[in-house]
Each structure stands twice: as structure tokens, then as C-alpha cells.
Scaffold this motif. Sequence first.
Motif, PDB file in Angstrom:
ATOM      1  N   PHE A   1      22.055  50.690 -49.074  1.00 51.20           N
ATOM      2  CA  PHE A   1      23.022  49.592 -48.991  1.00 51.20           C
ATOM      3  C   PHE A   1      22.852  48.848 -47.668  1.00 51.20           C
ATOM      4  O   PHE A   1      22.903  47.629 -47.611  1.00 51.20           O
ATOM      5  CB  PHE A   1      24.458  50.134 -49.094  1.00 51.20           C
ATOM      6  N   GLU A   2      22.616  49.608 -46.583  1.00 51.57           N
ATOM      7  CA  GLU A   2      22.454  49.006 -45.264  1.00 51.57           C
ATOM      8  C   GLU A   2      21.251  48.066 -45.233  1.00 51.57           C
ATOM      9  O   GLU A   2      21.344  46.953 -44.689  1.00 51.57           O
ATOM     10  CB  GLU A   2      22.291  50.103 -44.200  1.00 51.57           C
ATOM     11  N   ALA A   3      20.128  48.499 -45.784  1.00 53.97           N
ATOM     12  CA  ALA A   3      18.919  47.676 -45.777  1.00 53.97           C
ATOM     13  C   ALA A   3      19.128  46.376 -46.548  1.00 53.97           C
ATOM     14  O   ALA A   3      18.723  45.299 -46.099  1.00 53.97           O
ATOM     15  CB  ALA A   3      17.739  48.466 -46.356  1.00 53.97           C
ATOM     16  N   ASN A   4      19.761  46.467 -47.710  1.00 55.98           N
ATOM     17  CA  ASN A   4      19.987  45.261 -48.512  1.00 55.98           C
ATOM     18  C   ASN A   4      20.972  44.305 -47.854  1.00 55.98           C
ATOM     19  O   ASN A   4      20.808  43.088 -47.911  1.00 55.98           O
ATOM     20  CB  ASN A   4      20.441  45.632 -49.924  1.00 55.98           C
ATOM     21  N   ALA A   5      22.006  44.853 -47.201  1.00 54.47           N
ATOM     22  CA  ALA A   5      22.955  43.988 -46.490  1.00 54.47           C
ATOM     23  C   ALA A   5      22.242  43.248 -45.366  1.00 54.47           C
ATOM     24  O   ALA A   5      22.463  42.037 -45.160  1.00 54.47           O
ATOM     25  CB  ALA A   5      24.120  44.815 -45.952  1.00 54.47           C
ATOM     26  N   LEU A   6      21.375  43.939 -44.637  1.00 51.46           N
ATOM     27  CA  LEU A   6      20.623  43.291 -43.558  1.00 51.46           C
ATOM     28  C   LEU A   6      19.670  42.227 -44.085  1.00 51.46           C
ATOM     29  O   LEU A   6      19.525  41.159 -43.476  1.00 51.46           O
ATOM     30  CB  LEU A   6      19.835  44.330 -42.751  1.00 51.46           C
ATOM     31  N   ILE A   7      19.029  42.481 -45.212  1.00 44.72           N
ATOM     32  CA  ILE A   7      18.133  41.489 -45.819  1.00 44.72           C
ATOM     33  C   ILE A   7      18.902  40.196 -46.090  1.00 44.72           C
ATOM     34  O   ILE A   7      18.436  39.095 -45.778  1.00 44.72           O
ATOM     35  CB  ILE A   7      17.499  42.044 -47.118  1.00 44.72           C
ATOM     36  N   LYS A   8      20.095  40.329 -46.668  1.00 45.27           N
ATOM     37  CA  LYS A   8      20.898  39.145 -46.992  1.00 45.27           C
ATOM     38  C   LYS A   8      21.385  38.438 -45.732  1.00 45.27           C
ATOM     39  O   LYS A   8      21.344  37.207 -45.644  1.00 45.27           O
ATOM     40  CB  LYS A   8      22.081  39.538 -47.885  1.00 45.27           C
ATOM     41  N   ALA A   9      21.864  39.199 -44.754  1.00 44.87           N
ATOM     42  CA  ALA A   9      22.369  38.587 -43.518  1.00 44.87           C
ATOM     43  C   ALA A   9      21.249  37.888 -42.755  1.00 44.87           C
ATOM     44  O   ALA A   9      21.441  36.779 -42.235  1.00 44.87           O
ATOM     45  CB  ALA A   9      23.042  39.644 -42.648  1.00 44.87           C
ATOM     46  N   ARG A  10      20.089  38.506 -42.681  1.00 44.92           N
ATOM     47  CA  ARG A  10      18.948  37.886 -41.990  1.00 44.92           C
ATOM     48  C   ARG A  10      18.560  36.568 -42.658  1.00 44.92           C
ATOM     49  O   ARG A  10      18.296  35.576 -41.974  1.00 44.92           O
ATOM     50  CB  ARG A  10      17.743  38.827 -42.001  1.00 44.92           C
ATOM     51  N   ALA A  11      18.513  36.568 -43.983  1.00 44.12           N
ATOM     52  CA  ALA A  11      18.121  35.345 -44.717  1.00 44.12           C
ATOM     53  C   ALA A  11      19.120  34.223 -44.466  1.00 44.12           C
ATOM     54  O   ALA A  11      18.729  33.071 -44.242  1.00 44.12           O
ATOM     55  CB  ALA A  11      18.009  35.646 -46.210  1.00 44.12           C
ATOM     56  N   ALA A  12      20.412  34.541 -44.509  1.00 39.83           N
ATOM     57  CA  ALA A  12      21.440  33.518 -44.298  1.00 39.83           C
ATOM     58  C   ALA A  12      21.405  32.986 -42.870  1.00 39.83           C
ATOM     59  O   ALA A  12      21.551  31.780 -42.633  1.00 39.83           O
ATOM     60  CB  ALA A  12      22.819  34.072 -44.631  1.00 39.83           C
ATOM     61  N   ALA A  13      21.222  33.876 -41.898  1.00 37.43           N
ATOM     62  CA  ALA A  13      21.153  33.454 -40.493  1.00 37.43           C
ATOM     63  C   ALA A  13      19.930  32.570 -40.262  1.00 37.43           C
ATOM     64  O   ALA A  13      20.016  31.531 -39.594  1.00 37.43           O
ATOM     65  CB  ALA A  13      21.117  34.677 -39.573  1.00 37.43           C
ATOM     66  N   LEU A  14      18.800  32.955 -40.828  1.00 34.32           N
ATOM     67  CA  LEU A  14      17.567  32.193 -40.668  1.00 34.32           C
ATOM     68  C   LEU A  14      17.691  30.811 -41.309  1.00 34.32           C
ATOM     69  O   LEU A  14      17.304  29.800 -40.720  1.00 34.32           O
ATOM     70  CB  LEU A  14      16.388  32.959 -41.282  1.00 34.32           C
ATOM     71  N   HIS A  15      18.262  30.762 -42.505  1.00 38.97           N
ATOM     72  CA  HIS A  15      18.372  29.495 -43.240  1.00 38.97           C
ATOM     73  C   HIS A  15      19.365  28.531 -42.588  1.00 38.97           C
ATOM     74  O   HIS A  15      19.127  27.325 -42.554  1.00 38.97           O
ATOM     75  CB  HIS A  15      18.791  29.755 -44.694  1.00 38.97           C
TER      76      HIS A  15
ATOM     77  N   CYS B   1      30.093  50.492 -49.286  1.00 37.91           N
ATOM     78  CA  CYS B   1      29.832  49.123 -48.859  1.00 37.91           C
ATOM     79  C   CYS B   1      29.215  49.151 -47.473  1.00 37.91           C
ATOM     80  O   CYS B   1      29.755  49.776 -46.561  1.00 37.91           O
ATOM     81  CB  CYS B   1      31.122  48.300 -48.821  1.00 37.91           C
ATOM     82  N   ALA B   2      28.078  48.492 -47.335  1.00 39.63           N
ATOM     83  CA  ALA B   2      27.478  48.281 -46.022  1.00 39.63           C
ATOM     84  C   ALA B   2      27.711  46.827 -45.652  1.00 39.63           C
ATOM     85  O   ALA B   2      27.403  45.925 -46.434  1.00 39.63           O
ATOM     86  CB  ALA B   2      25.987  48.590 -46.053  1.00 39.63           C
ATOM     87  N   ALA B   3      28.279  46.602 -44.478  1.00 38.51           N
ATOM     88  CA  ALA B   3      28.490  45.255 -43.956  1.00 38.51           C
ATOM     89  C   ALA B   3      27.518  45.043 -42.804  1.00 38.51           C
ATOM     90  O   ALA B   3      27.432  45.887 -41.904  1.00 38.51           O
ATOM     91  CB  ALA B   3      29.931  45.078 -43.480  1.00 38.51           C
ATOM     92  N   ALA B   4      26.792  43.931 -42.853  1.00 38.36           N
ATOM     93  CA  ALA B   4      25.797  43.632 -41.821  1.00 38.36           C
ATOM     94  C   ALA B   4      26.139  42.335 -41.111  1.00 38.36           C
ATOM     95  O   ALA B   4      26.617  41.384 -41.733  1.00 38.36           O
ATOM     96  CB  ALA B   4      24.404  43.535 -42.445  1.00 38.36           C
ATOM     97  N   PHE B   5      25.871  42.304 -39.812  1.00 36.97           N
ATOM     98  CA  PHE B   5      26.066  41.118 -38.994  1.00 36.97           C
ATOM     99  C   PHE B   5      24.754  40.814 -38.277  1.00 36.97           C
ATOM    100  O   PHE B   5      24.147  41.710 -37.683  1.00 36.97           O
ATOM    101  CB  PHE B   5      27.179  41.358 -37.970  1.00 36.97           C
ATOM    102  N   VAL B   6      24.308  39.572 -38.370  1.00 41.21           N
ATOM    103  CA  VAL B   6      23.087  39.139 -37.698  1.00 41.21           C
ATOM    104  C   VAL B   6      23.398  37.867 -36.915  1.00 41.21           C
ATOM    105  O   VAL B   6      23.952  36.911 -37.459  1.00 41.21           O
ATOM    106  CB  VAL B   6      21.942  38.882 -38.714  1.00 41.21           C
ATOM    107  N   ASP B   7      23.045  37.895 -35.629  1.00 40.44           N
ATOM    108  CA  ASP B   7      23.211  36.737 -34.748  1.00 40.44           C
ATOM    109  C   ASP B   7      21.955  36.661 -33.889  1.00 40.44           C
ATOM    110  O   ASP B   7      21.832  37.383 -32.903  1.00 40.44           O
ATOM    111  CB  ASP B   7      24.468  36.904 -33.883  1.00 40.44           C
ATOM    112  N   GLY B   8      21.007  35.826 -34.310  1.00 41.41           N
ATOM    113  CA  GLY B   8      19.720  35.771 -33.621  1.00 41.41           C
ATOM    114  C   GLY B   8      19.003  37.099 -33.770  1.00 41.41           C
ATOM    115  O   GLY B   8      18.826  37.595 -34.875  1.00 41.41           O
ATOM    116  N   GLU B   9      18.635  37.700 -32.650  1.00 38.75           N
ATOM    117  CA  GLU B   9      17.939  38.989 -32.668  1.00 38.75           C
ATOM    118  C   GLU B   9      18.905  40.168 -32.778  1.00 38.75           C
ATOM    119  O   GLU B   9      18.497  41.302 -33.013  1.00 38.75           O
ATOM    120  CB  GLU B   9      17.091  39.149 -31.392  1.00 38.75           C
ATOM    121  N   TYR B  10      20.200  39.893 -32.599  1.00 39.64           N
ATOM    122  CA  TYR B  10      21.197  40.962 -32.622  1.00 39.64           C
ATOM    123  C   TYR B  10      21.556  41.321 -34.053  1.00 39.64           C
ATOM    124  O   TYR B  10      21.857  40.442 -34.863  1.00 39.64           O
ATOM    125  CB  TYR B  10      22.453  40.518 -31.860  1.00 39.64           C
ATOM    126  N   GLU B  11      21.543  42.623 -34.365  1.00 40.35           N
ATOM    127  CA  GLU B  11      21.898  43.098 -35.710  1.00 40.35           C
ATOM    128  C   GLU B  11      22.796  44.317 -35.593  1.00 40.35           C
ATOM    129  O   GLU B  11      22.593  45.166 -34.719  1.00 40.35           O
ATOM    130  CB  GLU B  11      20.648  43.464 -36.512  1.00 40.35           C
TER     131      GLU B  11
END
Length: 193
Positions: A45-59, A116-126
Motif C-alpha cells: 500500500f505504501e509503494a502505491n501511495a508514493l507512486i500516486k503522490a509522486r506523479a501528482a507532485a511531478l505533474h 490505508c497508506a497515506a503518502a506526502f511528496v513535496d519535491g524531494e521530501y517524501e
Amino acid sequence: MIQVVLATHNAHKVEELRRILGDALTGIELIGYDGPEPVEDGDTFEANALIKARAAALHTGLPALADDSGISVAALGGAPGIHSARYAGNRDDTENLELLLANLAEQDDRAATFDCAAAFVDGEYEHVERGIWPGTVLREATGAGGFGYDPIFKPDGLSVSSAELRADEKNAISHRARAFGQIMPVVRKRLLG
């Protein structure tokens, strides 16, 4: 007001999370995501949450929140787990629920968790947090509220399914509320100091 994108195309999920977080969003505007959906090929769950957060932050170029959740059943070795949304082969809640009940038909051990895994991405910070809501799988669906596996999940300590809870009751104790309740202090410290 600092904008944070929630990595979902589901406007209802954005509204639900706004209700769950309430005052934790003071100074933060939670907005929906309109970019491409990434391939969720993580094995947790953690890996998939990070995948989604990274994509949204990048886009979007904005800080992003995302979650990945599902039901894990002990007698099935943790299945359906990360495959909860497509357990029966597609995204049909009724078919997924019916398959889970069929696979547990002969089982006495019906212990399960909503995860539920909740992920936060802000630039390089995860940062990732995990919320776990323990319970059992009922033998038949009951209740008209919620979605997904809610009608067959009875949270520990309650005598009703999560589909029989009012939205505000569920939002106060669910796996999603637990995960985001843990991650929001981190988000607030990172964005608001």
C-alpha cells in the motif's frame, strides 16, 4: 493559503478527505488532480501511495497527498490486499465483495483489517504513514452506506458493519482517518513551519 493536490480524479474522495481532516487543513487548500494516472505497480500500500503522490507532485509542481487502501484478510494470507479494488478482475464493488465472501465461505477465522497508506511528496521530501482498522468479515452484506467492502466489514468493538455507520462516525475512526491523522502533522510542519 498553500495548495496541496490530492492524487485522485474522484471529486467525492477530495470532499471526503476535507471532512475527515477538518481543522487540520487550516491554511491548506486541498485540490483535486487532473493529470495522468500512473501505473500502480508497487507491492505494498505504501509503494502505491508514493507512486500516486509522486506523479501528482511531478505533474502539478505542487506538494501532493495520495493514499492506497484495501482490505486484508488473515485466512487468505492478507488477500485481497493491494488488489482489493480489482479483486474480481475489474472495479466492480459488488463482484469484489461477492468473491471475497465466496473465498471465505468455509473459514471460521474471519479476522481482517482495512489498511490505508497515506503518502506526502513535496519535491524531494517524501513521507508515508499507515492506518490500520481491525475487524472481521461478516458472512453477508449489511448496511447501505459506504462503498467497497464496507457492508461486510465489522470493525472491532462495534456491533454493526462499517456500511451501517454514519459518514461522520466512519470518518472519525476509519483506516483513512487514522493514516491521514498521522500524516497531517508532518504535512503542516513541512508546509507551514
